[in-house]
Design an enzyme around this catalytic site. Structure first.
Site, PDB file in Angstrom:
ATOM      1  N   ASP A 129      -0.026  -0.047 -12.235  1.00 48.84           N
ATOM      2  CA  ASP A 129      -1.438   0.250 -12.502  1.00 48.84           C
ATOM      3  C   ASP A 129      -1.574   1.529 -13.325  1.00 48.84           C
ATOM      4  O   ASP A 129      -0.746   2.430 -13.212  1.00 48.84           O
ATOM      5  CB  ASP A 129      -2.192   0.373 -11.165  1.00 48.84           C
ATOM      6  CG  ASP A 129      -3.701   0.272 -11.355  1.00 48.84           C
ATOM      7  OD1 ASP A 129      -4.140  -0.233 -12.411  1.00 48.84           O
ATOM      8  OD2 ASP A 129      -4.429   0.706 -10.454  1.00 48.84           O
ATOM      9  N   HIS A 165      -1.476  -1.372 -22.294  1.00 48.25           N
ATOM     10  CA  HIS A 165      -0.696  -2.527 -21.834  1.00 48.25           C
ATOM     11  C   HIS A 165       0.588  -2.672 -22.656  1.00 48.25           C
ATOM     12  O   HIS A 165       1.644  -2.982 -22.119  1.00 48.25           O
ATOM     13  CB  HIS A 165      -1.537  -3.811 -21.915  1.00 48.25           C
ATOM     14  CG  HIS A 165      -2.773  -3.781 -21.062  1.00 48.25           C
ATOM     15  ND1 HIS A 165      -2.760  -3.310 -19.768  1.00 48.25           N
ATOM     16  CD2 HIS A 165      -4.059  -4.146 -21.315  1.00 48.25           C
ATOM     17  CE1 HIS A 165      -3.991  -3.393 -19.266  1.00 48.25           C
ATOM     18  NE2 HIS A 165      -4.787  -3.883 -20.183  1.00 48.25           N
ATOM     19  N   LEU A 172      20.177  -9.157 -11.469  1.00 45.14           N
ATOM     20  CA  LEU A 172      18.867  -8.687 -11.002  1.00 45.14           C
ATOM     21  C   LEU A 172      17.908  -9.864 -11.016  1.00 45.14           C
ATOM     22  O   LEU A 172      17.825 -10.596 -12.001  1.00 45.14           O
ATOM     23  CB  LEU A 172      18.322  -7.578 -11.913  1.00 45.14           C
ATOM     24  CG  LEU A 172      16.878  -7.136 -11.608  1.00 45.14           C
ATOM     25  CD1 LEU A 172      16.805  -6.349 -10.298  1.00 45.14           C
ATOM     26  CD2 LEU A 172      16.305  -6.290 -12.740  1.00 45.14           C
TER      27      LEU A 172
HETATM   28  C1  IPE Z   1      -3.827  -4.589  -9.667  1.00 41.28           C
HETATM   29  O1  IPE Z   1      -4.372  -3.679 -10.556  1.00 41.28           O
HETATM   30  C2  IPE Z   1      -3.234  -5.730 -10.393  1.00 41.28           C
HETATM   31  C3  IPE Z   1      -2.189  -5.412 -11.350  1.00 41.28           C
HETATM   32  C4  IPE Z   1      -1.603  -4.270 -11.587  1.00 41.28           C
HETATM   33  C5  IPE Z   1      -1.753  -6.537 -12.116  1.00 41.28           C
HETATM   34  P1  IPE Z   1      -5.941  -3.591 -10.778  1.00 41.28           P
HETATM   35  O2  IPE Z   1      -6.173  -2.400 -11.635  1.00 41.28           O
HETATM   36  O3  IPE Z   1      -6.466  -4.874 -11.276  1.00 41.28           O
HETATM   37  O4  IPE Z   1      -6.451  -3.351  -9.292  1.00 41.28           O
HETATM   38  P2  IPE Z   1      -7.879  -2.894  -8.754  1.00 41.28           P
HETATM   39  O5  IPE Z   1      -8.877  -3.832  -9.320  1.00 41.28           O
HETATM   40  O6  IPE Z   1      -8.103  -1.498  -9.244  1.00 41.28           O
HETATM   41  O7  IPE Z   1      -7.749  -2.947  -7.279  1.00 41.28           O
HETATM   42  C1  IPE Z   2      -2.713  -2.369 -14.876  1.00 36.35           C
HETATM   43  O1  IPE Z   2      -3.391  -1.389 -15.570  1.00 36.35           O
HETATM   44  C2  IPE Z   2      -2.472  -3.594 -15.724  1.00 36.35           C
HETATM   45  C3  IPE Z   2      -3.252  -4.760 -15.346  1.00 36.35           C
HETATM   46  C4  IPE Z   2      -4.012  -4.861 -14.306  1.00 36.35           C
HETATM   47  C5  IPE Z   2      -3.126  -5.913 -16.206  1.00 36.35           C
HETATM   48  P1  IPE Z   2      -4.957  -1.367 -15.627  1.00 36.35           P
HETATM   49  O2  IPE Z   2      -5.403  -2.142 -16.830  1.00 36.35           O
HETATM   50  O3  IPE Z   2      -5.552  -1.790 -14.348  1.00 36.35           O
HETATM   51  O4  IPE Z   2      -5.227   0.179 -15.867  1.00 36.35           O
HETATM   52  P2  IPE Z   2      -6.394   1.054 -15.271  1.00 36.35           P
HETATM   53  O5  IPE Z   2      -6.353   0.900 -13.774  1.00 36.35           O
HETATM   54  O6  IPE Z   2      -7.663   0.567 -15.860  1.00 36.35           O
HETATM   55  O7  IPE Z   2      -6.053   2.442 -15.722  1.00 36.35           O
HETATM   56 MG    MG Z   3      -6.120  -0.780 -12.669  1.00 43.25          MG
END
Ligand code: IPE
Ligand code: IPE
Ligand code: MG
Length: 254
Positions: free
Chosen positions: A26, A43, A137
């Site tokens: 995240d 990303h 792995l």
């Molecule tokens: C959780 O991250 C899912 C992934 C990293 C793929 P999110 O950024 O979507 O989670 P929430 O919505 O903050 O809980």
């Molecule tokens: C995690 O990073 C990746 C996915 C959920 C696909 P985020 O896109 O949730 O990044 P933040 O939480 O907005 O910084």
């Molecule tokens: Mg996020």
């Protein structure tokens, strides 16, 4: 499957190097925002971090690495971001699978794949088939994955295979149908990006995992950060319901 000990039915091993690490990657969006870049740049950078962490896990002898890439709730994001994420997924599969294969990585994708476009589904099947013989792995990408979906799909398939049974299912029977049935339960769970929640990741499987949260944003999570997470894991006392005294006792008899 009966190959691995379940934390609720037996006392499993507590290996010094976690056999299975599960990560919620995240913070990509915030990483990009800090740099005044579009979210997708985060990303893209996140894929680089995946490469580094895969390499580090191979070096450290981690056997299973499970990464949350796209949750069943992430479809709620703006359509353009979802489209770009899918595109990135396709590109990553096209460009990385050969190298993963050469490095002894077995790739699996878990989640409800039926919602992906056919081209992506084919790429996934090919990638899994191409790396199926590898054992160094086990890299698993959770895509359109939800922990509740996983438990339900397991229950539904189990019931379907035993039309005569009315109930009294066991944990072991259900586990055999979970999408992670090929792996031991995660020893270490890591979430980057500062949030301290599970966000519908591996709900059943994390029952006794050690949880580690860090403010580091995923694109900046590197081998050193992974080492720190593992060091934190190594300082934990994994009691699995027992007392400290019992642990000391069994250690002295070992
Ligand atoms: C959780 O991250 C899912 C992934 C990293 C793929 P999110 O950024 O979507 O989670 P929430 O919505 O903050 O809980
Ligand atoms: C995690 O990073 C990746 C996915 C959920 C696909 P985020 O896109 O949730 O990044 P933040 O939480 O907005 O910084
Ligand atoms: Mg996020």
């Amino acid at each position: 499957m009966a190959f691995f000990k379940s934390a609720t039915r037996e006392v499993p091993d507590a290996p010094r190097i976690p056999r299975h690490i599960a990560i919620i990657m995240d913070g990509n969006g915030r990483w990009a925002k800090k740099r005044l870049l579009p979210r997708v740049a985060g990303h893209v950078k996140g894929v680089e971090a995946v490469r580094e962490i895969v390499r580090a896990c191979i070096e450290k002898g981690v056997e299973y690495l499970t990464l949350f890439a796209f949750s069943s709730e992430n479809w709620r994001r703006p359509a353009e971001e979802v489209r770009l994420l899918m595109q990135l997924f396709v590109t990553a599969l096209e460009q990385e699978v050969d190298k993963l294969g050469r490095n002894g990585v077995r790739l699996r994708i878990i989640g409800d794949l039926s919602r992906f476009e056919p081209r992506l589904q084919t790429l996934i099947q090919n990638a899994e088939a191409a790396t199926a013989g590898n054992t160094r792995l086990n890299l698993t990408i959770a895509a359109n994955y939800g922990g509740r979906w996983d438990i339900l799909q397991a229950m539904n398939r189990l019931a379907e295979h035993h039309p005569e049974r009315r109930g009294a299912w066991t944990e072991a029977e259900l586990e055999a149908y979970l999408s992670t049935s090929f792996a031991p339960e995660p020893d270490l769970f890591i979430r980057t990006g500062g949030e301290e929640r599970i966000s519908n990741f591996l709900l059943w499987q994390l029952a006794y995992s050690e949880l580690y949260f860090t403010d580091i944003l995923w694109p900046e999570f590197d081998a050193e950060a992974l080492s720190q997470a593992i060091q934190s894991y190594q300082r934990r006392e994994r009691r699995f319901g027992r007392t400290s005294e019992q642990l000391a006792d069994s250690a002295s008899h070992a």
